[in-house]
Scaffold this active site. Structure first.
Site, PDB file in Angstrom:
ATOM      1  N   GLU A  22      -9.318   8.847   5.164  1.00  0.00           N
ATOM      2  CA  GLU A  22      -9.223   7.417   4.858  1.00  0.00           C
ATOM      3  C   GLU A  22     -10.206   7.007   3.760  1.00  0.00           C
ATOM      4  O   GLU A  22     -10.025   5.986   3.108  1.00  0.00           O
ATOM      5  CB  GLU A  22      -9.495   6.582   6.111  1.00  0.00           C
ATOM      6  CG  GLU A  22      -8.426   6.675   7.191  1.00  0.00           C
ATOM      7  CD  GLU A  22      -7.244   5.780   6.913  1.00  0.00           C
ATOM      8  OE1 GLU A  22      -7.220   5.137   5.841  1.00  0.00           O
ATOM      9  OE2 GLU A  22      -6.348   5.705   7.767  1.00  0.00           O
ATOM     10  N   GLU A  65     -13.632   4.669  -0.670  1.00  0.00           N
ATOM     11  CA  GLU A  65     -14.445   3.760   0.131  1.00  0.00           C
ATOM     12  C   GLU A  65     -15.212   4.582   1.165  1.00  0.00           C
ATOM     13  O   GLU A  65     -14.687   4.939   2.216  1.00  0.00           O
ATOM     14  CB  GLU A  65     -13.551   2.714   0.817  1.00  0.00           C
ATOM     15  CG  GLU A  65     -12.853   1.786  -0.158  1.00  0.00           C
ATOM     16  CD  GLU A  65     -11.942   0.795   0.529  1.00  0.00           C
ATOM     17  OE1 GLU A  65     -12.429  -0.236   1.024  1.00  0.00           O
ATOM     18  OE2 GLU A  65     -10.722   1.069   0.584  1.00  0.00           O
ATOM     19  N   LYS A  67     -15.483   3.471   4.997  1.00  0.00           N
ATOM     20  CA  LYS A  67     -14.280   3.131   5.754  1.00  0.00           C
ATOM     21  C   LYS A  67     -14.209   3.953   7.040  1.00  0.00           C
ATOM     22  O   LYS A  67     -14.411   5.173   7.010  1.00  0.00           O
ATOM     23  CB  LYS A  67     -13.031   3.381   4.905  1.00  0.00           C
ATOM     24  CG  LYS A  67     -11.788   2.745   5.482  1.00  0.00           C
ATOM     25  CD  LYS A  67     -10.635   2.810   4.501  1.00  0.00           C
ATOM     26  CE  LYS A  67      -9.424   2.101   5.080  1.00  0.00           C
ATOM     27  NZ  LYS A  67      -8.270   2.139   4.172  1.00  0.00           N
ATOM     28  N   GLU A  98       0.835  -1.201   0.000  1.00  0.00           N
ATOM     29  CA  GLU A  98       0.000   0.000   0.000  1.00  0.00           C
ATOM     30  C   GLU A  98       0.864   1.243   0.000  1.00  0.00           C
ATOM     31  O   GLU A  98       1.847   1.323   0.723  1.00  0.00           O
ATOM     32  CB  GLU A  98      -0.894   0.081   1.248  1.00  0.00           C
ATOM     33  CG  GLU A  98      -2.075  -0.836   1.312  1.00  0.00           C
ATOM     34  CD  GLU A  98      -2.892  -0.607   2.586  1.00  0.00           C
ATOM     35  OE1 GLU A  98      -2.893   0.545   3.097  1.00  0.00           O
ATOM     36  OE2 GLU A  98      -3.503  -1.562   3.079  1.00  0.00           O
TER      37      GLU A  98
END
Length: 535
Positions: free
Chosen positions: A350, A341, A344, A287
């Site tokens: 995030e 997302e 999340k 990542e």
């Protein structure tokens, strides 16, 4: 017979260096914590339209794995942290996991790696330690640490059982087994050459590293220059994190000057592996990325910064320069993430790491589409500025250091400039050296607005020349140039390759593949004589 072997070898040589193969190191994370994601089949089609060659899943979603069948995209699947105890204690559980999540799909779906657990050494302890240190008692802190280490202790036996289960179905070696670590697994990262693992984890890591070494599996890590910037928000740190031109940071032990945070973080991991006696274990980046949005009190997230970081990262990977401690070898890197997302948890940033929107359009362009990332047969001029004529071409100054040139190259190729011609297979890739590639990239950037000489500055490492640096089929565009000017003397300065010089001193062609087939046969067949400085 010998001639047949020759032709087969020649075939392998000619076709094993295609642009698609050359970019097999670019991957993406495919998270599912959202309620507005496109269907797996649409996501698979999207991936096929890009130069992304690998996808990392956090679990083993069967619909997604099946949708990627026959695409040629390598797939990384994951074992949930909660499954570690059962996998560690019972080989039958591991065998059933393989029968359920691998065998129904492989080899049509190209599963290449199984990550057993995700950031196990980080999730339960480090996050709590940093975010709630003042809110909980020291006794509870010790309990959390104990639980964390107990889970870490399950990693190796779980990995070993998954490996045994793969071997039982003749997939040992074909599918690798590893686990993902956060950068907090390091106890020291500054300077990179002094990188070492946190003492609390070293005992557990030794067995894991031995396993990785014996099975040829990678050490998987999550370096995020974004988080380093959150801890040190000076402007020069931002430039260092974004691969932009900056003064660089010198490793006090080795004298190596690092020009970007990514290399520094990855090399800290290389040093930590070396300190444990496992310097030959490959490092894979599971990542890394940069968010496009976040809370107003968080400095750093923006579309501009995300585009700059990810674009420059890709350009850096494509340059094949590697890192200072591992030069010449690109690192398999999975960008976070394919989509935003919206479900999340955690800080709002995030939820905003996506490269693409749910409607499959780009959040921003970083040259991942096949039409913008692949090399072309002839180099093309970019959209030029309003000026009808140009004073010339922009090229590097002769006294520029390799570090300065690499920083400029990474920055330019992250600005939406088509650097395809200087990637493997591109018409301007050869000679494969930083000076030549940077010269081409600098000029492309300058020609967007040639009426502005400051666009050919690059921290005082570039100059404007009236000598045309074009060569062979590699054309350096210039506003108002019709293409019929003679090729200038700058050619030898910027495109001479050490690899193109015979031991006798005579110059060879800069592009082997441009030779006619009969000449290739002739040559082969006949005998020829600071604070958080880095993390």
């Amino acid at each position: 017979m010998a001639l047949s072997i020759f032709f087969f070898s020649l075939f392998l040589f000619l076709f094993s260096n295609s642009p698609a193969d050359a970019e097999s190191f670019i991957g993406v994370n495919y998270g599912l914590l959202a309620d507005n994601l496109p269907s797996p089949s649409d996501a698979a089609k999207l991936l096929q339209s890009t130069s992304i060659q690998k996808v990392r899943l956090y679990g083993a979603d069967p619909t997604i794995i099946k949708s990627l069948a026959g695409t040629g995209v390598g797939i990384v699947i994951g074992v949930a942290n909660g499954d570690l105890p059962s996998l560690a204690s019972d080989l039958n559980v591991a065998s059933q996991w393989i029968r359920t999540n691998v065998l129904p799909f492989y080899p049509a779906s190209d599963i290449i790696l199984i990550n057993v657990g995700n950031e196990v050494s980080h999730k339960t302890f480090s996050y709590v330690l940093e975010k709630t240190r003042k809110l909980i008692s020291s006794h509870l802190m010790q309990i959390l640490l104990s639980n964390d280490l107990n889970l870490v202790s399950q990693l190796l036996p779980a990995m070993q059982n998954v490996q045994k289960a793969l071997e039982a179905v003749s997939l040992g070696g074909k599918i690798k087994v590893s686990t993902v670590h956060a950068m907090t697994v390091l106890g020291q990262s500054d300077p990179p050459s002094a990188g070492s693992f946190a003492p609390v984890y070293q005992a557990g890591l030794k067995g894991i590293l031995q396993f990785l070494s014996e099975t040829g599996s990678p050490f998987v890590i999550n370096p995020y220059p974004f988080f380093a910037y959150l801890g040190d928000q000076r402007p020069e740190t931002l430039s260092f994190c974004l691969f932009q031109p900056n003064p660089g940071r010198v490793d006090s032990n080795t004298g190596i000057k690092y020009m970007n945070m990514f290399d520094a973080q990855v090399d800290a991991v290389h040093s930590a592996l070396k300190s444990m006696g496992f310097e030959n274990v490959e490092v894979v980046v599971a990542e890394t990325g940069w968010p496009t949005s976040g809370d107003s009190n968080v400095v750093g997230p923006s579309v501009e910064n995300a585009q700059t970081y990810n674009g420059n990262l890709i350009a850096h990977l494509r340059s094949m320069v590697g890192t200072p401690l591992r030069p010449g070898k690109p690192i398999d890197t999975y960008i976070f993430a394919l989509f935003d997302e919206n479900l999340k948890p955690g800080p709002s940033f995030e939820r905003y790491f996506g490269l693409f929107k749910p409607d499959l359009t780009m959040a921003y362009d970083i040259g991942l589409t096949k039409t913008s990332s692949s090399g072309s047969q002839t180099s093309q001029s970019p959209p030029l500025g309003k000026s009808a004529t140009s004073v010339g071409w922009c090229v590097p100054k002769e006294d520029s250091t390799e570090e300065q040139l690499q920083a400029s190259l990474d920055w330019v190729c992250g600005q939406g400039i088509d650097c395809g011609p200087i990637t493997p297979g591109g018409v301007c890739f050869e000679p494969n050296n930083v000076m030549s590639h940077t010269a081409y990239a600098m000029n492309l950037y300058f020609q967007k607005s040639p009426e502005n000489p400051t666009d050919c500055d690059f921290s005082q490492t570039a100059r404007i020349t009236s000598n045309n640096p074009s060569y062979s089929n590699c054309v350096y565009p210039r506003a108002g140039w019709s293409g019929d000017e003679s090729l200038g003397g700058a050619m030898n300065k910027y495109v001479t390759s050490d690899k193109a010089i015979e031991t006798s001193g005579s110059e060879c062609s800069s592009s082997f593949l441009s030779l006619p087939l009969f000449m290739i046969i002739f040559f082969f067949v006949l005998p020829v004589s600071h604070h958080m400085n880095f993390l």
